[in-house]
Motif scaffolding. Sequence first.
Motif, PDB file in Angstrom:
ATOM      1  N   MET A   1       7.332  31.205 -59.327  1.00 27.25           N
ATOM      2  CA  MET A   1       7.115  29.783 -59.604  1.00 27.25           C
ATOM      3  C   MET A   1       6.264  29.176 -58.480  1.00 27.25           C
ATOM      4  N   ASP A   2       5.238  28.432 -58.879  1.00 22.13           N
ATOM      5  CA  ASP A   2       4.348  27.805 -57.905  1.00 22.13           C
ATOM      6  C   ASP A   2       4.932  26.447 -57.523  1.00 22.13           C
ATOM      7  N   LEU A   3       5.562  26.395 -56.367  1.00 20.77           N
ATOM      8  CA  LEU A   3       6.266  25.192 -55.939  1.00 20.77           C
ATOM      9  C   LEU A   3       5.419  24.360 -54.986  1.00 20.77           C
ATOM     10  N   GLN A   4       5.504  23.041 -55.154  1.00 13.56           N
ATOM     11  CA  GLN A   4       4.861  22.135 -54.209  1.00 13.56           C
ATOM     12  C   GLN A   4       5.765  21.976 -52.986  1.00 13.56           C
ATOM     13  N   HIS A   5       5.153  21.942 -51.792  1.00 14.06           N
ATOM     14  CA  HIS A   5       5.892  21.773 -50.543  1.00 14.06           C
ATOM     15  C   HIS A   5       5.440  20.485 -49.863  1.00 14.06           C
ATOM     16  N   ARG A   6       6.400  19.749 -49.308  1.00 10.93           N
ATOM     17  CA  ARG A   6       6.096  18.589 -48.472  1.00 10.93           C
ATOM     18  C   ARG A   6       6.781  18.793 -47.123  1.00 10.93           C
ATOM     19  N   HIS A   7       6.174  18.276 -46.055  1.00  9.23           N
ATOM     20  CA  HIS A   7       6.684  18.509 -44.698  1.00  9.23           C
ATOM     21  C   HIS A   7       6.987  17.177 -44.006  1.00  9.23           C
ATOM     22  N   PHE A   8       8.172  17.116 -43.382  1.00  3.90           N
ATOM     23  CA  PHE A   8       8.599  15.912 -42.661  1.00  3.90           C
ATOM     24  C   PHE A   8       9.335  16.311 -41.387  1.00  3.90           C
ATOM     25  N   ASP A   9       9.428  15.353 -40.469  1.00  5.71           N
ATOM     26  CA  ASP A   9      10.248  15.587 -39.271  1.00  5.71           C
ATOM     27  C   ASP A   9      11.726  15.572 -39.623  1.00  5.71           C
ATOM     28  N   ALA A  10      12.126  14.632 -40.488  1.00  5.25           N
ATOM     29  CA  ALA A  10      13.541  14.488 -40.853  1.00  5.25           C
ATOM     30  C   ALA A  10      13.657  14.274 -42.345  1.00  5.25           C
ATOM     31  N   LEU A  11      14.579  14.995 -42.961  1.00 12.25           N
ATOM     32  CA  LEU A  11      14.943  14.791 -44.364  1.00 12.25           C
ATOM     33  C   LEU A  11      16.325  14.170 -44.410  1.00 12.25           C
ATOM     34  N   ILE A  12      16.454  13.060 -45.114  1.00 13.30           N
ATOM     35  CA  ILE A  12      17.735  12.381 -45.271  1.00 13.30           C
ATOM     36  C   ILE A  12      18.072  12.381 -46.750  1.00 13.30           C
ATOM     37  N   ILE A  13      19.189  13.010 -47.095  1.00 15.22           N
ATOM     38  CA  ILE A  13      19.614  13.123 -48.494  1.00 15.22           C
ATOM     39  C   ILE A  13      20.664  12.053 -48.735  1.00 15.22           C
ATOM     40  N   GLY A  14      20.270  11.005 -49.442  1.00 13.07           N
ATOM     41  CA  GLY A  14      21.169   9.882 -49.685  1.00 13.07           C
ATOM     42  C   GLY A  14      20.619   8.613 -49.081  1.00 13.07           C
ATOM     43  N   ALA A  15      20.616   7.527 -49.864  1.00 14.75           N
ATOM     44  CA  ALA A  15      20.012   6.272 -49.417  1.00 14.75           C
ATOM     45  C   ALA A  15      21.022   5.148 -49.307  1.00 14.75           C
ATOM     46  N   GLY A  16      22.272   5.502 -48.958  1.00 17.36           N
ATOM     47  CA  GLY A  16      23.267   4.473 -48.676  1.00 17.36           C
ATOM     48  C   GLY A  16      23.149   3.992 -47.241  1.00 17.36           C
ATOM     49  N   GLY A  17      24.202   3.325 -46.766  1.00 16.16           N
ATOM     50  CA  GLY A  17      24.144   2.731 -45.429  1.00 16.16           C
ATOM     51  C   GLY A  17      23.927   3.742 -44.326  1.00 16.16           C
ATOM     52  N   THR A 187      10.151  14.082 -64.003  1.00 19.22           N
ATOM     53  CA  THR A 187       9.279  15.147 -64.505  1.00 19.22           C
ATOM     54  C   THR A 187      10.008  16.466 -64.728  1.00 19.22           C
ATOM     55  N   GLY A 188      11.180  16.630 -64.116  1.00 15.17           N
ATOM     56  CA  GLY A 188      11.888  17.896 -64.203  1.00 15.17           C
ATOM     57  C   GLY A 188      11.308  18.981 -63.327  1.00 15.17           C
ATOM     58  N   GLU A 189      10.388  18.612 -62.423  1.00 17.69           N
ATOM     59  CA  GLU A 189       9.727  19.596 -61.572  1.00 17.69           C
ATOM     60  C   GLU A 189      10.454  19.726 -60.240  1.00 17.69           C
ATOM     61  N   PRO A 190      10.711  20.975 -59.792  1.00 23.75           N
ATOM     62  CA  PRO A 190      11.295  21.162 -58.460  1.00 23.75           C
ATOM     63  C   PRO A 190      10.267  20.946 -57.362  1.00 23.75           C
ATOM     64  N   LEU A 191      10.764  20.592 -56.190  1.00 23.83           N
ATOM     65  CA  LEU A 191       9.919  20.329 -55.028  1.00 23.83           C
ATOM     66  C   LEU A 191      10.647  20.839 -53.800  1.00 23.83           C
ATOM     67  N   VAL A 192       9.916  21.461 -52.884  1.00 21.33           N
ATOM     68  CA  VAL A 192      10.490  21.906 -51.621  1.00 21.33           C
ATOM     69  C   VAL A 192      10.135  20.893 -50.540  1.00 21.33           C
ATOM     70  N   ILE A 193      11.147  20.329 -49.913  1.00 25.57           N
ATOM     71  CA  ILE A 193      10.917  19.429 -48.773  1.00 25.57           C
ATOM     72  C   ILE A 193      11.326  20.176 -47.516  1.00 25.57           C
ATOM     73  N   GLU A 194      10.330  20.540 -46.724  1.00 26.71           N
ATOM     74  CA  GLU A 194      10.590  21.222 -45.459  1.00 26.71           C
ATOM     75  C   GLU A 194      10.722  20.175 -44.358  1.00 26.71           C
ATOM     76  N   ALA A 195      11.748  20.354 -43.536  1.00 23.87           N
ATOM     77  CA  ALA A 195      12.009  19.368 -42.489  1.00 23.87           C
ATOM     78  C   ALA A 195      12.584  20.067 -41.261  1.00 23.87           C
ATOM     79  N   LYS A 196      12.311  19.500 -40.104  1.00 23.55           N
ATOM     80  CA  LYS A 196      12.845  20.052 -38.861  1.00 23.55           C
ATOM     81  C   LYS A 196      14.328  19.737 -38.709  1.00 23.55           C
ATOM     82  N   THR A 197      14.761  18.640 -39.331  1.00 21.21           N
ATOM     83  CA  THR A 197      16.176  18.256 -39.319  1.00 21.21           C
ATOM     84  C   THR A 197      16.550  17.738 -40.706  1.00 21.21           C
ATOM     85  N   THR A 198      17.816  17.909 -41.066  1.00 24.30           N
ATOM     86  CA  THR A 198      18.317  17.422 -42.356  1.00 24.30           C
ATOM     87  C   THR A 198      19.622  16.676 -42.138  1.00 24.30           C
ATOM     88  N   LEU A 199      19.705  15.469 -42.689  1.00 27.88           N
ATOM     89  CA  LEU A 199      20.928  14.659 -42.645  1.00 27.88           C
ATOM     90  C   LEU A 199      21.478  14.527 -44.056  1.00 27.88           C
TER      91      LEU A 199
END
Length: 587
Positions: A1-17, A187-199
């Motif tokens: 599968m040809d996946l799109q990748h995005r790169h960030f310093d920090a990935l935060i899963i969840g947009a609450g407080g 869209t139903g499309e998977p995406l890879v988010i690469e990050a140096k840290t994950t919260l």
Amino acid sequence: MDLQHRHFDALIIGAGGAGLNAALRLASADYRVAVVSKVFPTRSHTVAAQGGVNAALANVLPDNWHWHMFDTVKGSDYLGDQDAIETMCREAIPTVYELEHAGVPFSRLENGKIYQRAFGGMSQNFGGEQAARTCAAADRTGHAILHTLYQQNIRARTHFFDEVFAVDLLRDEDGVALGALVLDIATGEPLVIEAKTTLIATGGYGQVFRTCTNAFINTGDGMAMALRAGLPLQDMEFYQFHPTGVAGKGMLITEGARGEGGYLINATGERFMERYAPKALDLASRDVVARAIVTEIRAGRGCGPQRDHVLLKLDHLGADVVHQRLPGIVDICRVFQGIDPAEKPIPVFPTAHYAMGGIPTDRAARVVAPARHGPEEYVPGLYAAGECACVSVHGANRLGGNSLLDILVFGRAAGQDIERYLSENPNHRPLTANHLEPALARLARWERQGDGEPVHVVKADLRKLMEDHCGVFRDHDTMTQGIEKLRALRARVESARLQDHSRTFNTARIEALELDNLVDVGMATLATALAREESRGAHSRVDFPERDDVHWMKHSLFWREGDRVEAKPVRTKPLTVDSFPPKARVY
């Protein structure tokens, strides 16, 4: 599968407080921050928090953070880690002032200071008056805080991935967090988010119970991701049932209603909390009030034709107080009960509300796990904050007003430590196809064709199972039967099938992925509840009615592999004050 990748310093899963407070700190420091949320950020469950956020500002009555700490330790039934509790109570004061300066529209006293109301579990000060510690924006405090944090993140140029579902964490062979595989709901499309840290800041899992105060999005996604990554969950047996949910429906009637002077009565009109908490009355700790309501109903003193609820009286306060200080509650009662609470009492019954357990962390929100050598070790680059995490400030029972405080203080702490981690680890680690394979396999599993049970049927059975076998009162036989049924239900999940395999806005696929998560956290809750042979806080065993500090002054840890339960010691040494030793917990 040809996946799109995005790169960030920090990935935060969840947009609450928790997620937005961490994101704001990092984005303001010019880090590239991605926030993934399966709903639009201002629909995150923090928006539903009503009563307020605790901080010993002493705007109404004398108060200090030491009292706040003691009340929290006592409320936790002495299972909370006292170093973490001290951190939370000390940091509460600057955290609330930061929010005020960011633009949160708190209600005000006549002198212009932040309005504070009394809440359950607050002790009396040296003048004999109950502390008023809960900073409120009417009864929509979470709404005010979440919208303010979102607006500030837009200003700071945080990158939002709205309506995107996190499928699984990505880690390398050394266990270092690399980011996550996510799925675009539109869209139903998977995406890879690469990050140096994950919260992980994904909130709770109240949807595992049939009747709850939680939004449909609260399905334990982050907790289950941690389990699949080989990490344990801590103290999952401690699930709080809020005493005042709308009877038969579950929507929350804030503790602030009792903080403003409301009280509970049974079918005879008796103010029955005088029997269960002679001093604190209706503002005793939540577990105490919830058990009192259930006990009254079981004794035949419930209200209504079915005698299945009690009444919360606000009508004596007057229409001005009720409508000005509790406008959200007025709306809920008009819509779901057809009454004005300023004129008629509200039918209420305990409802599943809040998870005290979650992913184990330290005071910097770093995820920790038992080490091969020594007590525990950090998972490099991985953080957790909010209801999905267990820094153990709530122990066996959370006090009202400490939930918003928890997410804000430890979301802020996560942002601070992520800055440190990024300065020491400035480069991305390599991500290979092997790292992606388990997450992609989880997605592919729901692409199977053929006949199978519908997901929504299995989910409904799961929620009824948890409500029947892991409620306010528990015992060995009931929970043992529950675990057997849950194992059978887990097998049903494996044979379940989607009827719709389209990609665009396929919410059935999201519901199936959420079901995987709910089953895992449900098993964690039941297995740890069965293992803990005592009554403590929200965990009330009919067959073990007493608290047992000799054998059970310890945290429980649950691993998904083999449904394994272990234990570890409680941290009881605060940083600057003498320890509060366990004693009888009475209100």
